[in-house]
Design a protein around this motif. Structure first.
Motif: not given
Length: 440
Positions: A235-251
């Motif tokens: 869900r968007e309110e649960k921040g799912f849409h933020l995960l691709p960028k988060l994973i990319k930033d951490l890598r």
């Protein structure tokens, strides 16, 4: 034998949050000697709930379907300066008729306890309409509200004012119409109870969160790579849409597959999916591999527990605006299992305890830094989480919720009513104004 009746019209799947919540509460109710009844959606799949003596497919529309109707109807009436109640009246009437049929089928009687953990204006008015029917049972209603009231300060588009008016109108209309039985209102955080109490319609008490007593505390391993999990619907309110960028930033920051692996629950909800969420799932699907696993839920209790306790870090990248005061089941269960979390500041999660072993972030762009901090100092955060889990479990459990419903909270309510009666002569609000009517 007195019945404990749990109604959740949003239960349609054989797994998922709504059913798992119901299972925990009914298991605890049964241990207190109740005959247990579960009322679910009419279109529910096979519902497996061993601690429900009766399972009845009674209700046509889910909470989310009624919410959507209510927003549209109130927006129109708000613009027309109408004083009609929130939601669509015909759906409230339909809900009342479904309640009538449901209670007749299960043989509900005087004093049976009815717990409704998911409801909005449509359901609330439906309960009031049921209470005035000639053959309505005199029941003990316990109504739990778990969603933030909207902030209206600084809002110019009127949407937050409409949603706030919707809630306030529903509560006031309920107070006018409710007749037979008794009712107590709750939230599950002190902060959320304070929000609802500012409406001056009813007095809201605070219930414990029903953590599953069978959820074990995670065993410490210290092994790399650390498993970083996102659990719950996409869900968007649960921040799912933020995960691709988060994973990319951490890598990019150097957290390779040898240090962290990601495990993401990616099932889309039945309603409310946005383009950003769908795009994020497509992105993650393309990038699956040894360091990224996607899971399709919902899951049953055993699998859900296994996912929590096998995680080293649980991501809770929720929208702070939506979780200012409301609880998060995933967050609460992670604390109970001793798993460090990443959570948004400015929310109820930040207020839980500073020693919970979790790390907060201010903005979405800061989330990667929070994860890096937690990973870099993991043994220290893990130790805090393990110690805090024992404190957390003393506060929140399904048994404590049932105990609060049948013992502690009625005593608190009676004491508060007595205080209000003493103040009534001085011009303060009367008990009936704050608590509603009891016509048993």
């Amino acid at each position: 034998m007195k019945k404990f009746i749990l109604i959740d019209q949003s239960i349609k799947d054989s797994g998922g949050h709504y059913l798992e919540y119901a299972k925990r509460v009914l298991r605890a109710a049964k241990s207190f000697g109740f005959k247990t009844v579960l009322g679910v959606n009419r279109n529910a799949e096979e519902v497996v709930c061993p601690d429900a003596d009766i399972i009845d497919r009674a209700f046509t529309r889910t909470f989310w379907e009624n919410q959507a109707i209510g927003r549209l109807a109130l927006a129109v009436r708000y613009l027309q300066k109408s004083s009609m109640i929130a939601g669509e009246p015909r759906f409230s009437r339909a809900y009342a008729m479904e309640l009538q049929s449901f209670f007749l089928r299960i043989g509900a009687g005087v004093g049976d306890l009815v717990f409704v953990p998911t409801l909005g204006g449509v359901e609330l008015i439906g309960i009031a309409l049921y209470s005035v029917l000639k053959n309505a049972a005199s029941l003990e209603w316990h109504l739990l509200f778990r969603r933030d009231l909207p902030k209206t300060k600084g809002i110019s588009n009127g949407i937050s004012h409409i949603n706030l008016a919707r809630t306030s109108k529903s509560l006031l209309e309920f107070d006018k119409r409710f007749e037979k039985g008794s009712v107590t209102f709750y939230s599950d955080t002190e902060e959320l109870a304070a929000q609802y109490n500012q409406l001056d319609a009813f007095h809201f008490l605070t219930l414990p969160i029903p953590i599953d007593d069978s959820l074990s505390v995670r065993k410490r391993t210290g092994q790399l790579p650390l498993t970083v999990s996102y659990l719950g619907d996409a869900r968007e309110e649960k921040g799912f849409h933020l995960l691709p960028k988060l994973i990319k930033d951490l890598r990019t920051a150097g957290l390779g597959e040898d240090r962290v692996r990601f495990r993401i629950q990616a099932n889309l909800p039945r309603a409310g999916t946005t383009a950003r969420v769908r795009n994020a799932k497509d992105n993650l699907t393309r990038r699956q591999g040894p360091g990224l696993e996607l899971l399709e839920g919902p899951f049953d209790s055993n699998k859900y527990h296994e996912l929590i306790t096998s995680s080293d870090i649980i991501l809770v990248p929720y929208c702070a605006k939506s979780y200012r005061a409301r609880s998060s089941g995933i967050f609460a269960e992670a604390l109970a299992a001793g798993v460090p979390t990443i959570y948004p500041r400015g929310t109820w999660m930040e207020l839980c305890h500073q020693d919970s072993g979790s790390v907060g972030f201010n903005k979405a762009r800061d989330m990667a830094s929070a994860v890096i901090d937690l990973v870099s100092h993991y043994p220290e955060y893990e130790s805090h989480s393990q110690n805090f889990s024992h404190v957390w479990r003393q506060i929140h459990s399904a048994r404590r919720l049932i105990d609060s419903l049948i013992n502690r909270l009625p005593e608190i309510k009676a004491a508060e009513e007595a205080k209000l009666r003493d103040k009534d002569a001085s011009g303060h609000a009367s008990c009936n104004e704050l608590f509603g009517r009891n016509t048993d």
